[in-house]
Design an enzyme around this catalytic site. Structure first.
Site, mmCIF file in Angstrom:
data_model
loop_
_atom_site.group_PDB
_atom_site.id
_atom_site.type_symbol
_atom_site.label_atom_id
_atom_site.label_comp_id
_atom_site.label_asym_id
_atom_site.label_seq_id
_atom_site.Cartn_x
_atom_site.Cartn_y
_atom_site.Cartn_z
ATOM 1 N N ASP A 8 0.858 -1.190 0.000
ATOM 2 C CA ASP A 8 0.000 0.000 0.000
ATOM 3 C C ASP A 8 0.890 1.234 0.000
ATOM 4 O O ASP A 8 1.796 1.339 0.833
ATOM 5 C CB ASP A 8 -0.882 0.034 1.250
ATOM 6 N N ASP A 130 -16.343 -3.896 0.183
ATOM 7 C CA ASP A 130 -15.985 -3.736 1.589
ATOM 8 C C ASP A 130 -17.277 -3.749 2.397
ATOM 9 O O ASP A 130 -18.241 -3.074 2.026
ATOM 10 C CB ASP A 130 -15.270 -2.395 1.816
#
Length: 238
Positions: A8, A130
């Protein structure tokens, strides 16, 4: 089952956030391409890249690193973060990404997946779902929809999504283990591969995911904080 390390990126550094909060980091390291190479040297067969600047601000500032990792890592790369248009997705596939990960825009407008699949093929499209408290959340987990992951997953599958990346936000980045049920519901109800993410802290967690039939699991904080040895994890789920 694949164990897929997360790289990330934020402000040109490799980070791991707690609960997706840009102000709370477990980890902050320089030189993301070197980190990517380290995971490949430990046996990773795929990498999961996220452009957090793109995801949070809609600005893509890590393209140089992303292209470097695609060129030099030697393994397929799936990329998400700030892909808000068909043009963004096509650009990354042309640069050599194996898959593009589309989030909020696919939930708000599933038709974009149909259009995109005509351009790059379903197998290149991963949709990120999500969920928090059993409902899909969008816009960096800030906005809750009224839909369950299975409801939206079925629509996206029909539209041409090739796979789903499912994150259980209740577990993400907290390092306190996983709740397997929401992922199992998706695996049981959809035909396309499911990649799980969020909350993995032990090899036992990975084996639970393997048992329910997921295609892969993205691991982040646990490998950066040495709770899991990547080599051992890959060996354990073979």
């Amino acid at each position: 089952m694949l164990v897929i390390p997360a790289v990330d990126m934020k402000n040109k550094k490799c980070v791991q956030l707690i609960q997706g909060n840009p102000d709370k980091k477990h980890v902050e390291l320089d030189n993301p391409p070197e980190i990517a190479k380290k995971w490949v040297s430990e046996g990773a067969e795929m990498l999961h890249l996220v452009d957090l600047d793109g995801a949070l601000d809609g600005k893509r500032v890590n393209d140089e690193f992303i292209e470097d990792i695609i060129k030099t890592s030697g393994v397929p790369v799936q990329i998400g973060g700030g892909i808000r248009s068909i043009e963004d997705a096509v650009y990354l596939i042309e640069k050599g990404a194996e898959k593009v990960i589309i989030g909020t825009v696919a939930v708000e407008n599933p038709e974009i997946i149909r259009e995109l699949s005509k351009k790059i093929g379903s197998e290149k499209i991963m949709v990120s779902l999500d969920a928090k408290d059993g409902k899909v959340v969008i816009k960096g987990w800030k906005e809750k929809t009224k839909y369950t992951p299975v409801e939206i997953g079925k629509i996206l599958e029909e539209m041409g999504a090739g796979s789903i990346l499912f994150t259980n936000v209740d577990s993400e980045g907290l390092l306190n283990g996983i709740n397997i049920e929401p992922t199992k519901e998706l695996v049981d109800n959809l035909k396309i591969p499911i990649v799980a993410s969020g909350g993995v802290t032990t090899i036992d967690d990975l084996l639970k995911f393997k048992k329910i039939g997921v295609y892969g699991v993205v691991v982040g904080s646990a490998i950066y904080k040495n709770l899991i040895n990547l080599k051992d994890a890959i060996e354990a789920v073979k």
